[in-house]
Design an enzyme around this catalytic site. Structure first.
Site: not given
Lengths: 261, 265
Positions: B33-35
């Site tokens: 989801n959060t890179t």
């Protein structure tokens, strides 16, 4: 001053595109500070020299003399700070003799920044330059790429944030010499304890107007190694003597001589 | 029956539609989801004192170098004995806020003693968050945050840190982000080891925190003047002070400086 040479530009572009890592700037483990006070300026530094994660020298000297009353603290690549300081120091001495004047801090600053700019940051020298000259006390800093700054309190190196926190907290205008030394030494200690790249002892150099510079090597030693638990000296007789033979190599003649002063 | 062997074992195209070949082009990485963090909060700083803990964080949500949101509350009280301070990605912080709300609700359900023995303790809140953080990192889908849980547990101060990697540690003084570089050296001058905690009063600790927030505003380019501070005291309970401002700054230091070297005017 020779012009900049871009002969290697094409080659360097090619190399980076081929994934050979661009040489990264290394901020070598160090905490250095400079503090101005009423009637002078002082610089201080830690004494740890590192090669990656290893401590190469536990008590190295990071305070360099450019001239008797202009001193320089160096962070970055140790060889570069040493060499550039010695070069400019040598030229300052010649310049001082040629002009028959006491060398000025701004002169050293100009020579340093023009040299470092020429090398576009490849000479990794990050310096805090301080001293007293006929114009008064001065405190300045130079970065490897050639930019300079002026201030009343400065810090450089990997421990600069720890040191700056202490300086921002306690610096004020009109500090006395003793207050400034205490503040600077505390700032270096913040770097010693909280930054892994800094450690061991605190060196200080105080430059007061009208006086000789006072280089206080190992002003504080808060990291003394504990005394060894035993004496490891070998007792006489540990190594057995099997044979002893005395050979006369030459004839010795003694003569008393009176020396007049 | 379809006698073509190459159609055996496959759902029929007429009933289920054409075969979806996309599965054969599956990416090498699991869903992340959060890179990279987008809207971020900077430092959270905290320290123990003789009768409790103090924790503080500013009210800024940065969008890269744009100081975009100036009303972000990054200290989250849980019950009356715990405060969770979060730095890093704000969207992940909001998700953690939801998780904490859920935790409070679950704990409340069918619980007669929820105000006494069965109240949520800081160590429970921490262990839950730490588990979530490590499990998310193990799925390569991290919550891009650094969290400090502060509180009072069994009359003793509680202070522990966990981050996007699932790394946890504890100390009398803790800070995330820039606070670790600028605030910790100052806080450690007051409380250097466990024994120093009992010698530190609330006044000294509060002043150290306020001083640190000032230095952070001076030297952290992604910080704001407005901040919140929470004190969890053994006697006074949980006090969350909002809308605080950094005061007693000195910006006059360079009034006499001209240029950057030889300039005199």
């Amino acid at each position: 001053m020779a012009g900049l040479s871009f002969d290697n530009y094409q080659r360097n572009q090619f190399l980076t595109s081929k994934n050979s890592a661009q040489p990264k700037a290394t901020s070598t483990g160090t905490t250095i500070v400079g503090v101005k006070f009423e009637g002078g300026v002082l610089i201080a530094a830690d004494t740890r020299s590192t090669q990656g994660p290893i401590v190469a020298d536990k008590n190295c000297a990071k305070l360099h003399r450019i001239s008797p009353r202009i001193w320089c603290a160096g962070a970055g690549t140790a060889a570069d700070t040493e060499a550039v300081t010695a070069l400019i120091g040598s030229n300052i001495e010649l310049h001082s003799l040629s002009t028959r004047r006491q060398p000025r801090v701004v002169t050293a600053l100009q020579m340093l920044k023009q040299h470092l700019f020429e090398y576009q940051g490849h000479i990794g020298a990050y310096l805090i330059v301080a001293g007293v000259d006929p114009t008064g006390p001065h405190l300045m800093s130079v970065q490897a790429h050639g930019s300079t700054d002026v201030g009343y309190y400065l810090s450089l190196g990997s421990g600069s944030l720890a040191a700056m926190a202490v300086l921002e907290s306690r610096w004020r205008e009109g500090l006395t010499k003793d207050e400034a030394v205490s503040l600077a030494a505390d700032a270096i200690e913040a770097g010693i304890w909280n930054d892994l790249g800094s450690g061991s002892n605190v060196d200080v150099c105080v430059m007061e107007v009208g006086k000789d510079a006072a280089y206080l090597r190992n002003y504080r030693t808060p990291n003394v190694r504990e005394p060894k638990q035993q004496s490891y000296k070998f007792a006489r007789g540990t190594t057995a003597v099997l044979k002893e033979s005395i050979i006369n190599v030459c004839d010795i003649e003694e003569q008393e001589v009176e020396i007049q002063a | 029956m379809n006698h073509d062997p190459f159609s055996w074992g496959r759902p029929s195209d007429e009933t289920y539609g054409a075969y979806d070949t996309k599965i054969a082009q599956a990416p090498a990485f699991p869903k992340m989801n959060t890179t990279q963090p987008i809207v971020t909060g900077t430092s959270v700083i905290s320290m123990k004192y003789n009768n409790g803990v103090i924790i503080a964080a500013d009210n800024l949500g940065s969008y890269g170098s744009l100081l975009r949101f100036t009303n972000v509350e990054r200290l989250i009280p849980v019950g009356n004995s715990t405060v969770v301070g979060i730095s890093g990605d704000i969207s992940d912080m909001q998700h953690i806020e939801d998780l904490l709300e859920e935790m409070k609700t679950e704990n409340n359900y069918d619980n007669s003693y929820v105000d006494d023995e069965e109240a949520l303790k800081p160590s429970y809140v921490f262990e839950y968050l730490a588990t979530v953080m490590y499990n998310r990192r193990s799925k390569m889908n991290p919550l891009w945050n650094a969290i400090i849980v502060a509180g009072m547990e069994d009359k003793k101060p509680f202070l522990r840190y966990v981050n996007l990697l699932g790394v946890t540690y504890s100390s009398p003084t803790l800070a995330t982000g820039f606070g670790a570089h600028l605030a910790l050296p100052l806080m450690r001058r007051v409380v250097d080891r466990e024994d120093d905690i009992e010698k530190t009063t609330l006044e000294v600790a509060e002043n150290t925190i306020l001083e640190s927030m000032k230095i952070l505003y001076y030297r952290d380019a992604r910080s704001s003047r407005k901040f919140s501070m929470a004190i969890i005291d053994n006697d006074q309970g949980l006090i969350l002070k909002k809308g605080l401002q950094v005061e007693n700054m000195s910006w006059e230091f360079a009034k006499n400086i001209r240029g950057y070297g030889t300039q005199k005017v």
